[in-house]
Design an enzyme around this catalytic site. Sequence first.
Site: not given
Length: 346
Positions: A35, A189, A196, A199, A205
Amino acid sequence: MTTFSQKILTWFDVHGRHDLPWQHNPSPYRVWVSEIMLQQTQVATVIPYYQRFMASFPDVKRLAEAHEDTVLQHWAGLGYYARARNLHYASQQVVAGGGEFPNTLEGLMTLKGVGRSTAGAILSLAWQQRGVIMDGNVKRVLSRHFAISGDSSSSQVQQQLWALAEDNTPQQRFAAYTQAMMDLGATLCTRSKPLCLYCPIQSSCQAYALGTPTAFPQKKQSKVLPTKTAYFLLIHNQQQQLLWLKRPPTGIWGGLWCLPQIDVDNVAGLETVLTQQWHIKPCQLQFLAEFRHTFSHYHLLIKPVRVVGEFTQVFEQLSVWQSPQQAVKELGLPIPMQKLVAEILA
């Protein structure tokens, strides 16, 4: 579970990333290192660094016992070097506390370099607890799906995004949802060319409905970055080794090794510093090809110059003589210095 999170988890089960190195045996230590590395850095760039890092520092005790120079050497080229220094310091915090990572949001945020989002990721991915995250990918997905207007770096918009993240993070499958949100932002994205059509949440959206997905998240108009100039000196000893100086712990390339740097923008200024401050006489200069390196707030025009002359300068900071080949192998060099060494060797 909201419809939003259900659709994302369904998509993740089929299309998400399930074989990343840190997903195997996802201990708090392994997740934490990944991370920190993934902050502002893409997965493809991180993977080889992560694998080398784990080979040398397989557990938090080994990392805590390592010399900072060794840690920075493993980080060299990954950028944002404060992350490596914070990682090293935090490993010592963990070891001093008994060697076990905290398993609460508040406890994880006491570790240096661990903020709210990173702590949430560790909770969900390593401890299998509900953790809410807000990295760049998540911010982009939420900003577009809910068409959040306003400067995305403002506290007001940040509060909106965190509230949305909290509302949509499910009460089950924490790790899968956390990874799914990061994967969706990284693979579909995306910043400039979102896919899109593929998605899972396209139908709801709002940015897609407006026809302007790339208009979100909104930012202040970017300023033109200024350009600074610096000469980097190639000073040889009789063994044809180069002089390297250790950078201060803070600032750009903090704690790494670089060629001596003089911050002037013309040759006259350089000669003045070399003769009056560095006491190099007689001084001959051989200029190499200059190149530019971009930081978040400015461009740095790097002008390498080979300096020949009697050298009497004494440095307060750490210094070492090493050949270009040695320096690459044994010192932590930032990307521009690695590039310069490659030019020298070529």
